[in-house]
Write a protein that holds these residues in place. Structure first.
Motif, PDB file in Angstrom:
ATOM      1  N   PRO A  22     -11.567  -1.970  -4.408  1.00 11.67           N
ATOM      2  CA  PRO A  22     -10.765  -0.748  -4.531  1.00 11.67           C
ATOM      3  C   PRO A  22     -11.074  -0.011  -5.830  1.00 11.67           C
ATOM      4  CG  PRO A  22      -9.410  -2.556  -3.754  1.00 11.67           C
ATOM      5  CD  PRO A  22     -10.726  -3.157  -4.141  1.00 11.67           C
ATOM      6  N   ASP A  33      -8.529  -2.498   5.136  1.00  9.51           N
ATOM      7  CA  ASP A  33      -7.675  -2.118   6.258  1.00  9.51           C
ATOM      8  C   ASP A  33      -6.444  -3.005   6.377  1.00  9.51           C
ATOM      9  OD1 ASP A  33      -9.450  -0.123   6.863  1.00  9.51           O
ATOM     10  OD2 ASP A  33     -10.398  -1.181   8.532  1.00  9.51           O
ATOM     11  N   ASP A  54     -17.677  -3.099  -2.844  1.00 10.11           N
ATOM     12  CA  ASP A  54     -16.614  -2.383  -2.127  1.00 10.11           C
ATOM     13  C   ASP A  54     -15.213  -2.797  -2.560  1.00 10.11           C
ATOM     14  OD1 ASP A  54     -18.578  -1.084  -0.595  1.00 10.11           O
ATOM     15  OD2 ASP A  54     -18.658  -2.769   0.795  1.00 10.11           O
ATOM     16  N   ARG A  79      -3.830  -1.989   3.924  1.00  8.19           N
ATOM     17  CA  ARG A  79      -3.297  -0.658   4.217  1.00  8.19           C
ATOM     18  C   ARG A  79      -2.378  -0.680   5.439  1.00  8.19           C
ATOM     19  NH1 ARG A  79      -7.070   3.153   5.613  1.00  8.19           N
ATOM     20  NH2 ARG A  79      -8.847   1.753   5.737  1.00  8.19           N
ATOM     21  N   GLU A  80      -2.723  -1.462   6.439  1.00 10.39           N
ATOM     22  CA  GLU A  80      -1.899  -1.535   7.646  1.00 10.39           C
ATOM     23  C   GLU A  80      -0.609  -2.300   7.394  1.00 10.39           C
ATOM     24  OE1 GLU A  80      -4.372  -3.225  10.650  1.00 10.39           O
ATOM     25  OE2 GLU A  80      -5.887  -1.638  10.470  1.00 10.39           O
ATOM     26  N   LEU A 100      -6.495   5.317  -2.580  1.00  8.90           N
ATOM     27  CA  LEU A 100      -5.784   4.522  -1.571  1.00  8.90           C
ATOM     28  C   LEU A 100      -6.694   4.156  -0.404  1.00  8.90           C
ATOM     29  CD1 LEU A 100      -2.448   6.547  -1.411  1.00  8.90           C
ATOM     30  CD2 LEU A 100      -2.708   4.222  -2.307  1.00  8.90           C
ATOM     31  N   ALA A 101      -7.604   5.037  -0.063  1.00  7.27           N
ATOM     32  CA  ALA A 101      -8.492   4.808   1.074  1.00  7.27           C
ATOM     33  C   ALA A 101      -9.513   3.721   0.811  1.00  7.27           C
ATOM     34  CB  ALA A 101      -9.212   6.103   1.440  1.00  7.27           C
ATOM     35  N   THR A 102      -9.688   3.312  -0.456  1.00  7.95           N
ATOM     36  CA  THR A 102     -10.673   2.273  -0.773  1.00  7.95           C
ATOM     37  C   THR A 102     -10.112   0.867  -0.612  1.00  7.95           C
ATOM     38  OG1 THR A 102     -10.131   2.269  -3.155  1.00  7.95           O
ATOM     39  CG2 THR A 102     -11.826   3.810  -2.398  1.00  7.95           C
ATOM     40  N   TRP A 144       0.839  -1.202   0.000  1.00  9.40           N
ATOM     41  CA  TRP A 144       0.000   0.000   0.000  1.00  9.40           C
ATOM     42  C   TRP A 144       0.869   1.245   0.000  1.00  9.40           C
ATOM     43  CZ3 TRP A 144      -0.962   4.108   3.429  1.00  9.40           C
ATOM     44  CH2 TRP A 144      -2.110   4.866   3.159  1.00  9.40           C
ATOM     45  N   ARG A 192       1.062   4.331  -2.864  1.00  6.94           N
ATOM     46  CA  ARG A 192       1.086   5.754  -2.505  1.00  6.94           C
ATOM     47  C   ARG A 192       2.325   6.426  -3.067  1.00  6.94           C
ATOM     48  NH1 ARG A 192       0.838   7.932   3.697  1.00  6.94           N
ATOM     49  NH2 ARG A 192       2.906   6.979   3.758  1.00  6.94           N
ATOM     50  N   GLN A 215      -5.062   9.831  -2.952  1.00  9.61           N
ATOM     51  CA  GLN A 215      -5.409   9.441  -1.593  1.00  9.61           C
ATOM     52  C   GLN A 215      -6.809   8.864  -1.498  1.00  9.61           C
ATOM     53  OE1 GLN A 215      -3.184   9.474   0.924  1.00  9.61           O
ATOM     54  NE2 GLN A 215      -4.749   8.352   2.094  1.00  9.61           N
ATOM     55  N   ASP A 216      -7.771   9.414  -2.271  1.00 11.21           N
ATOM     56  CA  ASP A 216      -9.126   8.881  -2.196  1.00 11.21           C
ATOM     57  C   ASP A 216      -9.190   7.456  -2.732  1.00 11.21           C
ATOM     58  OD1 ASP A 216      -8.642   9.641  -4.804  1.00 11.21           O
ATOM     59  OD2 ASP A 216     -10.624  10.524  -5.124  1.00 11.21           O
TER      60      ASP A 216
END
Length: 448
Positions: free
Chosen positions: A223, A92, A221, A95-96, A87-89, A74, A78, A84-85
């Motif tokens: 990405p 979790d 849902d 992303r973590e 990446l937020a999809t 992730w 970036r 960013q919008d």
């Protein structure tokens, strides 16, 4: 999600590693960081024509000598300039990153992220280039070409690499413990493959590839944008050191004869080293059975071995593929790719201090439902099958306080204080984009 979920697989847009097992015997995993977005995109653009789709790999598998796969963390997406919008999809868990979820995965003690090698626990890990090759000569050429690319591309550099090898003296895929690998893989509906007996029915593509229905139907849902996610997947990378001398010493110390050693090894694994399953060959190895794909998976547990008298309930193979004894099994399946690394330890040789093991990728569409569930519940749950004080004896986290039970009439055998036969040396979560998505990433603007 936007767009239409099409059932027919788009082979020309899926990276080959998802659908094709190439005849590679060696290669390298190159782990990279992007100091600048432009450098990362320039590196990616230079490799676009080297990345084979599933369609290309299948049509050229007899003539190709090298195969390239590219995937990104992730943080790497970036760093390339994904907005960013978008990446937020992403979910979790991705992303973590794997290091942040070590507690969930059971990566503690010697396996904790602070001990990982090669910068794999670092936020600066941005990408991996998987460079598989058919021969050592082709591998050297592939690595040299990639080194030259890095040398002439500003803003991208190697964090570390891991060189791979086939494990002599075997002529098929075996790990350093001597067990035949690659025994059971799910088949994707529409892939053109037929499952071998006992391997289960073909599964919906969405269990492994984004943009398709899964076993529960259309998937929401995903990405965004769809150009980025469609025909992609997630890869959980695991570098497991195998403590070969320790494993051999344990077998010897807990057995009376060489045959007893082989049986105990098989009880730990759930199969003999030849690949023959204990359910079908409970007393002695059957290499012909192990080598026969039409027979070596044709069994179940609920009817054929419900109490684990042949294959212990806590054995590695039974934990990682509980078959008909698991709920929602079709929602837990994963594709496994990978290779061995490090030189083989000769029979009878003491520990030489050289690291050797398996470096594998677990490919799935949902890291939590598939990979993390397997790690948390199947591998490291002490009460799996109500055993009470056990982890997976081969790849589970071991601290010397756990057991391994071998059911037997009239008295079961409980092995106390199982040592760690393997140790996690690193891991990461990668996103494996489709071919069109790779082109999208390579042409992102500097300021989204």
């Amino acid at each position: 999600m936007t767009g239409t979920q099409v059932g027919e697989l788009e082979f020309d847009d899926i990276q080959h590693i998802l659908l094709t097992r190439t005849p590679a015997i060696t290669g390298r995993y190159e782990f990279l960081t992007f100091d600048t977005s432009s450098g990362g995109r320039a590196w990616l653009a230079a490799l676009l024509d080297k990345v084979q789709s599933a369609a290309n790999a299948r049509s050229t598998i007899d003539t190709s000598d090298r195969w390239v796969t590219l995937a990104f963390t992730w943080q790497g997406l970036r760093a390339l300039g994904v907005p960013q919008d978008a990446l937020a999809t992403f979910p979790d868990a991705f992303r973590e990153g794997m290091a942040a979820r070590a507690g969930i995965l059971g990566d503690t003690g010697a396996a904790a992220p602070q001990h990982w090698l090669g910068g794999l626990a670092d936020d600066h890990l941005h990408a991996i280039a998987i460079l598989f090759a058919r021969t050592e000569e082709q591998s050297r050429e592939s690595m040299a070409n990639h080194d030259e690319l890095l040398a002439r591309t500003d803003g991208v550099r190697s964090l570390s690499h891991l060189d791979l090898n086939a494990t002599p003296p075997f002529n098929y895929a075996h790990d350093h413990f001597g067990f035949r690998d690659r025994m059971s893989q799910p088949v994707i509906k529409g892939s053109g493959e037929d499952p071998t007996p006992g391997s289960g029915e073909p599964l919906e593509p969405g269990e492994f590839i984004l943009g398709y229905p899964d076993e529960n139907g259309p998937v929401a849902d995903l990405p965004q944008p769809e150009t980025l996610s469609r025909n992609g997947s997630y890869m959980a990378y695991r570098r497991l050191e195998e403590h070969v001398a320790l494993f051999r010493d344990y077998l010897r110390a807990n057995s009376q004869t060489a045959q007893d050693e082989e049986l105990l090894a098989a009880k730990f694994m759930g199969r003999w080293r030849s690949g023959a399953p204990l359910v079908l060959a409970p007393d002695r190895d059957d290499p012909e059975l192990g080598a026969d794909p039409m027979r070596n998976n044709d069994f179940n547990y609920k009817e054929m071995d419900p109490f684990g008298y042949a294959c212990p309930l806590g054995s590695h193979a039974r934990r990682l593929n509980p078959r008909d004894t698991a709920h929602y099994m079709n929602r837990r399946r994963m594709i496994r790719r990978g290779a061995t690394y490090g030189p083989a330890l000769p029979e009878g040789a003491p520990d030489d201090g050289v690291e050797r093991g398996i470096a594998a990728f677990i490919i799935c569409a949902n890291l939590v439902r598939q990979f993390e569930f397997a790690q948390n519940v199947w591998i490291n749950d002490q009460s799996f099958h109500e055993l009470g004080n056990e982890h997976d004896p081969i790849c589970g986290t071991q601290d010397g306080t756990l057991d391994f039970t071998v059911p037997k009439r009239p008295i079961r055998k409980v092995h106390k204080g199982i040592p760690a036969f393997t140790t996690l040396r690193g891991g990461a979560y990668f996103f494996l984009p489709g071919i069109r998505a790779l082109n999208y990433l390579a042409t992102l603007s500097e300021t989204p």
